[in-house]
Write a protein that holds these residues in place. Structure first.
Motif, mmCIF file in Angstrom:
data_model
loop_
_atom_site.group_PDB
_atom_site.id
_atom_site.type_symbol
_atom_site.label_atom_id
_atom_site.label_comp_id
_atom_site.label_asym_id
_atom_site.label_seq_id
_atom_site.Cartn_x
_atom_site.Cartn_y
_atom_site.Cartn_z
ATOM 1 N N ILE A 257 0.828 -1.199 0.000
ATOM 2 C CA ILE A 257 0.000 0.000 0.000
ATOM 3 C C ILE A 257 0.869 1.260 0.000
ATOM 4 O O ILE A 257 0.507 2.286 -0.576
ATOM 5 N N GLU A 260 1.957 1.685 -3.604
ATOM 6 C CA GLU A 260 0.841 2.152 -4.435
ATOM 7 C C GLU A 260 0.576 3.643 -4.243
ATOM 8 O O GLU A 260 0.314 4.369 -5.197
ATOM 9 N N TYR A 298 -7.103 -4.000 3.824
ATOM 10 C CA TYR A 298 -6.494 -4.561 2.622
ATOM 11 C C TYR A 298 -7.254 -4.271 1.327
ATOM 12 O O TYR A 298 -6.632 -4.179 0.263
ATOM 13 N N SER A 301 -5.996 -1.779 -1.430
ATOM 14 C CA SER A 301 -4.992 -2.098 -2.439
ATOM 15 C C SER A 301 -5.636 -2.462 -3.776
ATOM 16 O O SER A 301 -6.664 -3.142 -3.833
ATOM 17 N N TYR A 304 -5.887 -6.355 -4.155
ATOM 18 C CA TYR A 304 -6.595 -7.108 -3.112
ATOM 19 C C TYR A 304 -7.087 -8.452 -3.618
ATOM 20 O O TYR A 304 -7.219 -9.410 -2.843
#
Length: 388
Positions: A257, A260, A298, A301, A304
């Motif tokens: 994360i 990202e 989560y 993301s 995921y």
């Protein structure tokens, strides 16, 4: 020849003591001359070599400061004193012997005081002008009491227009004791980027299981962007371990994360012309760790779907690899600075697997080394070398 004259000549030729004394006197001069050459010239050669080493190291230290002449001179004097202390060698370098100028790489010519400044010439001296001429030991017998000598070096420094850095800082609970060293390291990166790349940008993101953007990608090249530099520096000062003010909650470790959010930051603007690259620099200390209490984070993301439900440690690791792949596909270099107090080879292998493009991997068991590693990663984007 009269008899008296012949007797006098025989006495002179037969006077061995006088002959030995004459030979000894001549020999002594020869021996002292040879000694002066052997001892004093060896001493002079050693001191001349030390002057050259000092000039070279001072020039290399001063060149990155060529656009701020007070800092340039101060840095050169600092290195000269460290190499040849005044208490031992006298003052080998004065400020007027630190000269900015222009080095033309194409023609290999040096023009002192010519603009644009991109190089520094440093001249070190043992001379009567500096009141530290080199006094000799035996050469005064031959009429040579001291020597004046000097050495000179020119160091060339070039930085691209910009090197943009999206900094991704681990603030999980395992980093709590070392977070102060992490702040120092992040500040070193900011100072290096802002001082060397006039059009550079920098952003800061933290991560645990979720992520917090502390600053967007701000232009930080100084002096034009001093206010942005201060904003970025203030954000670094706020860094703390998870659960503290402005930090994400303590919820395990999800490197993906953080990557990202850094990609989002680098996607958000058009980079400057002449940029050497756009980089994601991850500072972390442990493998991905999935916690039951963190499962709600989560889905943030883009990856995921890897989990297929509850995310495991291996799922989070795969998500991080996919995020690094995405960064690479967009031309973003991924660097990793890994603090490894536990000497965890598996964790080191994971973090190294995230490196992409021109990125580098650095590993240390001592958090105090983080700032040196950050500085090294930044200065590797510049060109610094002796040219004369």
């Amino acid at each position: 020849m009269p008899e008296a004259g012949r007797r006098a000549l025989r006495r002179f030729l037969g006077d061995r003591e006088g002959a030995v004394a004459a030979i000894a006197a001549v020999s002594l001069v020869v021996v002292l001359g040879m000694g002066a050459f052997a001892i004093d010239m060896s001493y002079a050669y050693s001191e001349r070599n030390l002057l050259q080493v000092t000039a070279s190291s001072a020039a290399l230290a001063a060149a990155p400061e060529v656009h701020d002449q007070s800092k340039m001179v101060a840095k050169a004097l600092e290195y000269a004193e460290a190499n040849m202390p005044a208490a031992t060698h006298g003052t080998v370098l004065v400020g007027t012997d630190v000269v900015p100028g222009n080095w033309n790489p194409a023609t290999k010519t040096w023009s002192p005081r010519a603009t644009p400044f991109n190089a520094v010439q440093v001249t070190t001296r043992r001379s009567s002008a500096n009141a530290n001429q080199l006094d000799l030991f035996l050469a005064p017998v031959l009429g040579l009491g001291s020597l004046d000598m000097q050495a000179s070096a020119v160091a060339y420094y070039r930085a691209p227009t910009a090197w943009d850095v999206a900094l991704v800082q681990d603030v999980t609970g395992s980093f709590a004791e070392e977070i102060g060293d992490a702040r120092q390291a992040d500040q070193v990166m900011l100072d290096c980027v802002s001082n060397n790349f006039v059009n550079a940008r920098m952003g800061l993101t933290t991560f645990t299981a979720t992520s917090q953007v502390m600053t967007p990608m701000l232009p930080v090249g100084r002096p034009a962007n001093q206010s942005n530099y201060v904003e970025m520096s203030d954000a670094i000062d706020l860094l703390d371990s998870c659960g503290h003010f402005a930090m994400p909650p303590c919820s395990g470790t999800n490197v993906a994360i953080g990557i990202e959010r850094a990609i989002d930051q680098l996607d958000s603007y058009q980079p400057a012309q002449g940029i050497v690259g756009q980089a994601i620099v991850i500072v972390g200390d442990g493998r991905p760790q999935a916690l039951p209490s963190a499962q709600s984070f989560y889905p943030e993301s883009d990856y995921y779907s890897v989990c297929g439900g509850d995310c495991s440690n291996s799922d989070l690791a795969q998500m991080a690899v996919l995020a690094a792949d995405e960064a690479n596909s967009k031309g973003y270099d991924v660097y990793v600075v890994f603090y490894d107090e536990e000497n965890d080879d598996a964790a080191a292998e994971f973090f190294q697997s995230l490196v992409r493009g021109s990125g580098k991997f650095r590993r240390t068991p001592n958090s105090r080394d983080l700032k040196d590693m950050m500085f090294e990663l930044c200065t590797n984007q510049t060109e610094l070398k002796l040219v004369m």
